[in-house]
Design a protein around this motif. Sequence first.
Motif, mmCIF file in Angstrom:
data_model
loop_
_atom_site.group_PDB
_atom_site.id
_atom_site.type_symbol
_atom_site.label_atom_id
_atom_site.label_comp_id
_atom_site.label_asym_id
_atom_site.label_seq_id
_atom_site.Cartn_x
_atom_site.Cartn_y
_atom_site.Cartn_z
ATOM 1 N N VAL A 111 -103.746 -2.661 56.318
ATOM 2 C CA VAL A 111 -103.583 -1.704 55.219
ATOM 3 C C VAL A 111 -102.367 -2.150 54.422
ATOM 4 C CG1 VAL A 111 -103.270 0.699 54.558
ATOM 5 C CG2 VAL A 111 -104.582 0.141 56.608
ATOM 6 N N VAL A 112 -102.599 -2.584 53.189
ATOM 7 C CA VAL A 112 -101.530 -3.062 52.322
ATOM 8 C C VAL A 112 -101.025 -1.887 51.496
ATOM 9 C CG1 VAL A 112 -100.864 -4.771 50.608
ATOM 10 C CG2 VAL A 112 -102.678 -5.294 52.235
ATOM 11 N N TYR A 113 -99.741 -1.611 51.604
ATOM 12 C CA TYR A 113 -99.122 -0.531 50.847
ATOM 13 C C TYR A 113 -98.469 -1.109 49.588
ATOM 14 C CZ TYR A 113 -99.959 2.578 54.788
ATOM 15 O OH TYR A 113 -100.553 3.341 55.751
ATOM 16 N N ALA A 114 -97.748 -0.256 48.870
ATOM 17 C CA ALA A 114 -97.089 -0.727 47.656
ATOM 18 C C ALA A 114 -96.166 -1.891 47.974
ATOM 19 C CB ALA A 114 -96.324 0.415 46.988
ATOM 20 N N GLN A 115 -95.458 -1.822 49.084
ATOM 21 C CA GLN A 115 -94.676 -2.930 49.609
ATOM 22 C C GLN A 115 -94.757 -2.879 51.121
ATOM 23 O OE1 GLN A 115 -90.700 -3.535 48.320
ATOM 24 N NE2 GLN A 115 -91.183 -3.588 46.148
ATOM 25 N N GLY A 116 -95.225 -3.955 51.717
ATOM 26 C CA GLY A 116 -95.401 -3.988 53.158
ATOM 27 C C GLY A 116 -96.841 -3.716 53.553
ATOM 28 N N ALA A 117 -97.116 -3.906 54.815
ATOM 29 C CA ALA A 117 -98.474 -3.727 55.327
ATOM 30 C C ALA A 117 -98.403 -3.218 56.751
ATOM 31 C CB ALA A 117 -99.272 -5.034 55.268
ATOM 32 N N LEU A 118 -99.475 -2.562 57.159
ATOM 33 C CA LEU A 118 -99.635 -2.055 58.520
ATOM 34 C C LEU A 118 -100.821 -2.781 59.132
ATOM 35 C CD1 LEU A 118 -98.027 0.086 60.069
ATOM 36 C CD2 LEU A 118 -99.860 1.707 59.608
ATOM 37 N N CYS A 119 -100.555 -3.583 60.156
ATOM 38 C CA CYS A 119 -101.576 -4.429 60.763
ATOM 39 C C CYS A 119 -102.061 -3.807 62.069
ATOM 40 C CB CYS A 119 -101.030 -5.835 61.032
ATOM 41 S SG CYS A 119 -100.383 -6.669 59.571
ATOM 42 N N ARG A 120 -103.311 -4.093 62.391
ATOM 43 C CA ARG A 120 -103.946 -3.558 63.596
ATOM 44 C C ARG A 120 -104.601 -4.720 64.339
ATOM 45 N NH1 ARG A 120 -109.261 -1.650 64.390
ATOM 46 N NH2 ARG A 120 -109.487 -0.194 66.136
ATOM 47 N N ARG A 121 -104.151 -4.944 65.570
ATOM 48 C CA ARG A 121 -104.681 -6.007 66.412
ATOM 49 C C ARG A 121 -105.419 -5.412 67.590
ATOM 50 N NH1 ARG A 121 -103.459 -11.332 66.536
ATOM 51 N NH2 ARG A 121 -102.231 -12.105 64.769
ATOM 52 N N LEU A 122 -106.407 -6.151 68.093
ATOM 53 C CA LEU A 122 -107.202 -5.743 69.240
ATOM 54 C C LEU A 122 -107.074 -6.797 70.332
ATOM 55 C CD1 LEU A 122 -110.460 -4.441 67.495
ATOM 56 C CD2 LEU A 122 -108.497 -3.114 68.269
ATOM 57 N N THR A 151 -90.100 -10.538 84.106
ATOM 58 C CA THR A 151 -90.138 -11.944 83.750
ATOM 59 C C THR A 151 -91.510 -12.313 83.248
ATOM 60 O OG1 THR A 151 -90.708 -12.567 86.013
ATOM 61 C CG2 THR A 151 -88.361 -12.454 85.463
ATOM 62 N N ALA A 152 -91.601 -13.582 82.804
ATOM 63 C CA ALA A 152 -92.877 -14.025 82.232
ATOM 64 C C ALA A 152 -93.963 -14.104 83.276
ATOM 65 C CB ALA A 152 -92.685 -15.377 81.541
ATOM 66 N N GLY A 153 -93.578 -14.298 84.556
ATOM 67 C CA GLY A 153 -94.596 -14.448 85.573
ATOM 68 C C GLY A 153 -95.183 -13.147 86.049
ATOM 69 N N THR A 154 -94.550 -12.033 85.756
ATOM 70 C CA THR A 154 -95.036 -10.757 86.253
ATOM 71 C C THR A 154 -95.985 -10.068 85.298
ATOM 72 O OG1 THR A 154 -93.119 -9.647 85.298
ATOM 73 C CG2 THR A 154 -92.923 -10.438 87.564
ATOM 74 N N ALA A 155 -96.256 -10.612 84.133
ATOM 75 C CA ALA A 155 -97.136 -9.999 83.143
ATOM 76 C C ALA A 155 -98.301 -10.924 82.866
ATOM 77 C CB ALA A 155 -96.382 -9.695 81.849
ATOM 78 N N GLN A 156 -99.479 -10.351 82.762
ATOM 79 C CA GLN A 156 -100.683 -11.121 82.475
ATOM 80 C C GLN A 156 -100.837 -11.247 80.963
ATOM 81 O OE1 GLN A 156 -104.169 -9.454 84.210
ATOM 82 N NE2 GLN A 156 -105.577 -10.850 83.199
ATOM 83 N N ASN A 157 -101.131 -12.470 80.484
ATOM 84 C CA ASN A 157 -101.247 -12.741 79.054
ATOM 85 C C ASN A 157 -102.633 -12.365 78.555
ATOM 86 O OD1 ASN A 157 -98.647 -13.709 78.883
ATOM 87 N ND2 ASN A 157 -99.252 -15.849 79.177
ATOM 88 N N TRP A 158 -102.663 -11.624 77.460
ATOM 89 C CA TRP A 158 -103.899 -11.271 76.761
ATOM 90 C C TRP A 158 -103.812 -11.825 75.346
ATOM 91 C CZ3 TRP A 158 -105.411 -5.461 77.879
ATOM 92 C CH2 TRP A 158 -105.697 -5.326 79.256
ATOM 93 N N GLY A 159 -104.872 -12.481 74.915
ATOM 94 C CA GLY A 159 -104.956 -12.893 73.529
ATOM 95 C C GLY A 159 -105.382 -11.730 72.643
ATOM 96 N N SER A 160 -105.039 -11.802 71.365
ATOM 97 C CA SER A 160 -105.349 -10.723 70.437
ATOM 98 C C SER A 160 -105.856 -11.307 69.130
ATOM 99 C CB SER A 160 -104.112 -9.850 70.170
ATOM 100 O OG SER A 160 -103.093 -10.607 69.557
ATOM 101 N N THR A 161 -106.602 -10.506 68.409
ATOM 102 C CA THR A 161 -107.139 -10.887 67.104
ATOM 103 C C THR A 161 -106.785 -9.807 66.098
ATOM 104 O OG1 THR A 161 -109.277 -9.850 67.618
ATOM 105 C CG2 THR A 161 -109.047 -12.213 68.072
ATOM 106 N N LEU A 162 -106.441 -10.249 64.904
ATOM 107 C CA LEU A 162 -106.115 -9.313 63.828
ATOM 108 C C LEU A 162 -107.411 -8.729 63.279
ATOM 109 C CD1 LEU A 162 -103.788 -8.153 62.134
ATOM 110 C CD2 LEU A 162 -104.145 -10.035 60.532
ATOM 111 N N ASP A 163 -107.539 -7.403 63.318
ATOM 112 C CA ASP A 163 -108.789 -6.754 62.936
ATOM 113 C C ASP A 163 -108.725 -6.145 61.548
ATOM 114 O OD1 ASP A 163 -111.516 -5.648 63.710
ATOM 115 O OD2 ASP A 163 -110.424 -3.792 63.243
ATOM 116 N N SER A 164 -107.656 -5.433 61.198
ATOM 117 C CA SER A 164 -107.578 -4.752 59.910
ATOM 118 C C SER A 164 -106.139 -4.706 59.443
ATOM 119 C CB SER A 164 -108.147 -3.329 59.995
ATOM 120 O OG SER A 164 -107.379 -2.548 60.891
#
Length: 722
Positions: A17-28, A2-15
């Motif tokens: 990679v844009v491909y011909a179609q679509g992208a691969l995102c990396r968050r920290l 449930t929502a109460g059993t997990a601790q919330n962590w914020g994240s930021t988009l770091d990098s």
Amino acid sequence: MTAGTAQNWGSTLDSVVVYAQGALCRRLARGSVPPGGRVRVTGLPRSLDPGSLRARVLGAPGVRVTEARMEVEAEPLGPDTGTDIDAGNGTGSRDALRREVERLRDAYAAARGRRDRQLSLIEEVRGLHPVPPPREPEDPHRRTPVDAWLELAEFVDERLAGLHTRLVELEQALLQLEHELTVAADKLARASTDAPPAHVETTVSAVLTLDGTGVTDEVEVELEYGVPGAVWVPAYRLTHRQGDGTGRLVLRASVAQRTGEDWTGVRIALATADLRRRTDLPKLRSIRIGRRQPAPVPSGWREPPAGLADLFAGYEAAGPRPVTTAAPAASRTGSASGPVPPPPPPPAPQGFGGPPSGLPVPGSAYGSSPDVYGGAMADQARPAPAQPAYGQPSPARPAAPSQPGGRPRGGGFAGAPAPRAPAAMAPPAPGAAAPPPPPPPPAGPPQPSGAELDYAALVLSGPDEPGGRRGRLFPTSPHDAVAADHRRRAEAVAALPLPGHAVRPRESAGSFDHRFDAAARADVPSDGTWHTVTVGEIPVGLRTEYLCVPSVEPTVYATLVLSNATDQALLAGPVEVTVDDDFLLTAALPTLAPGGVRRVGLGPAEGIRVTRRTNVNESTAGLRNNVTVLDHRVHVELANGLARPVTVEVRERVPVASEPDIRIEERADWTTPADGAGTEHHAPGTRVWRVDLPAGGTTALDGGYEIRIPAGKALVGGNRRS
């Protein structure tokens, strides 16, 4: 969980990679590991592909990720949550822009209605005219009331003048509202999609299970996921100074994305690869003859428990549930009234043998293949999922009929049988052909798909489900329909019109893939429009040459000869050429492979003149004058009117013989250009003069060739060649 059993962590988009179609995102994300080891990383986009999610821990060898799963939560927005439109720059949330467009659309419809009513009034007043009363034959002649006619005409003119004045005001107001509506609709179309929809706030998060003992410090977690709705095309800016042998070629990219999240201050890389291209290798299985056969690979399917049909006997004996809202029954003569039948069951989802619509195929770069990304990863190794306690499969048991893709036909995960035909079925018409018998079931147990083997996503069907589904496990994703709609709208960015001279990276890259990393961080909002991102500077060899083909056109053209000495290809795209700090033109740069040389045309050079004269003499030769000699003389003059020395390449063309009794002898100091890899392609028979002209200098070039043919023959089109 449930929502109460997990601790919330914020994240930021770091990098990204844009491909011909679509992208691969990396968050920290960073935080302390809770005692249970379960954390929820928030901030993920709605269009995220669930099969592409993977996670790992950075800089903490004693901690690893044992499970990663995506969760979606939605809650209604409050009445004061929206953001008003900024009157200064016209920006705001999509909800506020949508409300503004709806308001302007209603105002425009009301203004158009007022204009139409005014036009109808004008037509009514314009139709006013005097109508004399009918006259009987025995009635005497009456005098026409001229004063009344004039008063009516004056009234109509005065009334029409006022109505037309009001019509002009209404049309101006209508044009103003139309302009405001067009501007607001354009702002809404270009607004960022990184905003919650109207009245609902959706939170997409990744629920991770971390395994680590004795870790008290903060750990950093990296999330990587794929999103559709991102495209890019290359663009260049070339700066050159005359007389210099080098130039500055700046690689820029036009990037458009509608992924649902704004890329703010991220490191961007551009790749020409296809993100959804299959990467799995084909497997050729052996064919064995004999009694000893290899053991079948366990499929994960288990036998349904015995007595499953009797589990709901008490539920059925209790009778149907009371109907809370009944539709009015249609009366019909001769029909008996009865209870309202329950609605038909929803059709079983199709396509469980493969990936859902809009998702990458298995084995792609971020597909649902467990050996590539998978839902749960631990240091690039995914543990084998636990088998459900359904007992061991029986190889001798005949399997339930299955659909293409390995899914049981009844839709059940635990070997559900095929649904039975209804008991009250209408008999076939007399003389009608009997339906063909069903095909025999294939041998062996059913082979479930990857979605049916994802045990954590399976849901047990309740007693209200149809008989073929009750008590069995089925893969279900309540948010698939909404996510598919987000992905469909995101992928619409691929249909954007390209900028001038732009070429898709997959078309210009050919059989090779390249990647370009931007030197600085950039911002790309999720608005579905093109944004320019500077990638970096590429050193290229550069020299200015002048080219002319006087036999086609007496004009000298300026060209830039680019040579690529790097290990990366330069893809085709538009290039803005600046010479001596003056913008010259925007040209089309062809694909330049490593080590290749290409020309870029800059237009006519007015300071260099060229003239060409030809002379043809026909004579005979041979012992008995049996050979006709066609002597072609070419005279070319060049004059350099520029204040600097130049190099001019003059091209001529010599005929190419296709018959053995025709000989061509050249008499000139021109050369044959070399055709090879990385060089320009030339037509057969091309000859080249390369002349260095000083400032204000002139030169003359003489050349020619002889064509020897038998005396009884003639060239097609005449013996004279210019």
